[in-house]
Enzyme design. Structure first.
Site, PDB file in Angstrom:
ATOM      1  CD  GLU A  88      65.435  33.940  86.863  1.00 36.88           C
ATOM      2  OE1 GLU A  88      66.064  34.405  87.829  1.00 36.88           O
ATOM      3  OE2 GLU A  88      65.962  33.708  85.753  1.00 36.88           O
TER       4      GLU A  88
ATOM      5  CD  GLU B  47      64.230  56.177  80.706  1.00 37.10           C
ATOM      6  OE1 GLU B  47      65.128  56.971  81.055  1.00 37.10           O
ATOM      7  OE2 GLU B  47      64.454  55.000  80.381  1.00 37.10           O
TER       8      GLU B  47
END
Length: 317
Positions: free
Chosen positions: A94, A125
Site C-alpha cells: 500500500e 515458518e
C-alpha cells in the site's frame, strides 16, 4: 483430511505464551447467543488499541530509526509467516500508491512467497535459515531495516531473519504479541503488543492481528511523514494515476493552493501527475524545471522548498 506429516516434530511446549493461553471470557463461546457473541468480540477488540498505546515509546524510536536509514537510501523490509507475514506484505504493497514511494523502498517478505498469500503454507515458518535466505536473495544489507513480525515471538523463520539483520549491522526491529521474557527475540528495538489471550484460543489473526495492523499503519505512515511525503494531513506525494487519484489530487490543489479544476488539470499534466510538484509550481509561480530543482535541493521536503521561495500553502480542515 488434514495435512499432518509424520515427519513434523512438536517444538517446545508453547502453552505458556500469552497468545496461546485460553481466554476465560470465552470459555463457553460456542454456547453464546449471536448478539452476545458479537458483543464479546467488540469488547475484546478494544484491547489492540491499548496494546499499541503501550508500545508507543518503541514505535517512536522505530519510526525515527527507519526514517533516518531510508533518507540515506536504505530500505524497509517486513518479514513474517502466516497472518503476520501477510499483514507485512499488505502494508508494503500500500505504500507506493499512497506515497508514490519506490516499490523497492518498503518490501514485504512472506514465508512461502507469493503463493502463501492465498494458500496457507505455515510449515515453512519452521525453517530458521529460510528467513535469512529470503532476505539475502532480495539484497538485504547493513543500510536496511527489518521488522520481524511474529505474534507468538517464537517463529524460527522470523528469528533467523532478525539474527541475520543484527549480524550484518542492519536495524533489527521485533514485533510480537507476547512479553519479551516469554519469547526473547534478537533485535535493536523490541515492540511488544500485549493483546492478551484470544477469544478463539491461539487464533492470532484476531486481536494480535488487529494490533499488528495498527502498529504497521503507524510505522509506515509516520515514516513517510518524516520523509516529507505529507503536508499538513494531505498525502501530497500521491501520483494521479487513476480517476480516483486525479479527483483527490485536484481537491488537494484546490484546498491547499486555491487552484481551480481546469488549472489543476494543467498543472498535473505539466508535473506528470505529481501533486507535490504541482503544489510548488502553483504556490511559488514556478516552471516545472525550477520546481524540480528546488525540491531536489531541499531533499523533497515541500514545506522547506516553499519557505525557500517565500511561499506557503493554506492547510484547512
Amino acid at each position: 483430511m488434514g495435512s499432518f506429516s509424520g515427519d513434523l516434530q512438536p517444538s517446545n511446549d508453547r502453552g505458556h505464551l500469552l497468545t496461546e493461553q485460553p481466554n476465560p471470557r470465552s470459555s463457553e463461546l460456542d454456547q453464546l447467543q449471536t448478539d452476545d457473541l458479537v458483543g464479546l468480540f467488540i469488547e475484546e477488540d478494544r484491547r489492540p488499541q491499548q496494546a499499541v498505546e503501550g508500545a508507543s515509546r518503541e514505535l517512536t524510536v522505530a519510526v525515527d530509526g527507519i526514517a533516518s536509514r531510508l533518507r540515506r537510501g536504505g530500505r524497509l523490509y517486513y518479514l513474517g509467516a502466516g497472518t503476520s507475514g501477510r499483514l507485512g506484505v499488505l502494508d508494503a504493497a500500500e505504500c507506493p500508491p499512497t506515497f508514490c514511494s519506490d516499490p523497492e523502498m518498503v518490501q514485504g517478505v512472506l514465508a512461502g512467497g507469493a503463493p502463501a498469500l492465498l494458500r496457507s503454507s505455515e510449515g515453512l515458518e519452521d525453517l530458521e535459515t529460510a528467513g535469512r535466505d529470503d532476505l539475502d536473495a532480495l539484497g538485504f544489507c547493513a543500510e536496511d531495516c527489518l521488522v520481524g513480525i511474529a505474534a507468538g515471538g517464537t517463529t524460527p523463520y522470523v528469528r533467523g531473519g532478525l539474527a541475520y539483520a543484527k549480524a550484518i549491522g542492519a536495524l533489527a526491529i521485533a514485533m510480537a504479541c507476547v512479553p519479551s521474557d516469554q519469547a526473547p527475540l534478537p533485535c535493536d528495538i523490541d515492540i511488544r503488543l500485549l493483546t492478551g489471550p484470544e477469544l478463539l484460543t491461539g487464533s492470532t489473526r484476531l486481536k494480535a492481528g488487529t494490533a499488528t495492523k495498527m502498529a504497521l499503519n503507524i510505522l509506515s505512515t509516520a515514516v513517510m511523514v518524516r520523509l516529507g511525503k505529507v503536508y499538513g494531513n494531505r498525502m501530497v506525494d500521491v501520483s494521479a494515476s487513476n480517476s480516483k487519484l486525479v479527483d483527490r489530487s485536484l481537491r488537494i490543489l484546490r484546498d491547499l493552493a486555491g487552484v481551480e479544476r481546469d488549472a489543476g488539470l494543467t498543472l498535473l499534466k505539466q508535473s506528470d501527475g505529481s501533486v507535490k510538484l504541482a503544489l510548488l509550481m502553483a504556490a511559488g509561480q514556478l516552471g516545472v524545471d525550477d520546481a524540480v530543482s528546488l525540491l531536489q535541493a531541499h531533499d523533497q521536503q515541500l514545506r522547506a522548498a516553499l519557505r525557500a521561495c517565500g511561499s506557503e500553502l493554506q492547510v484547512g480542515l
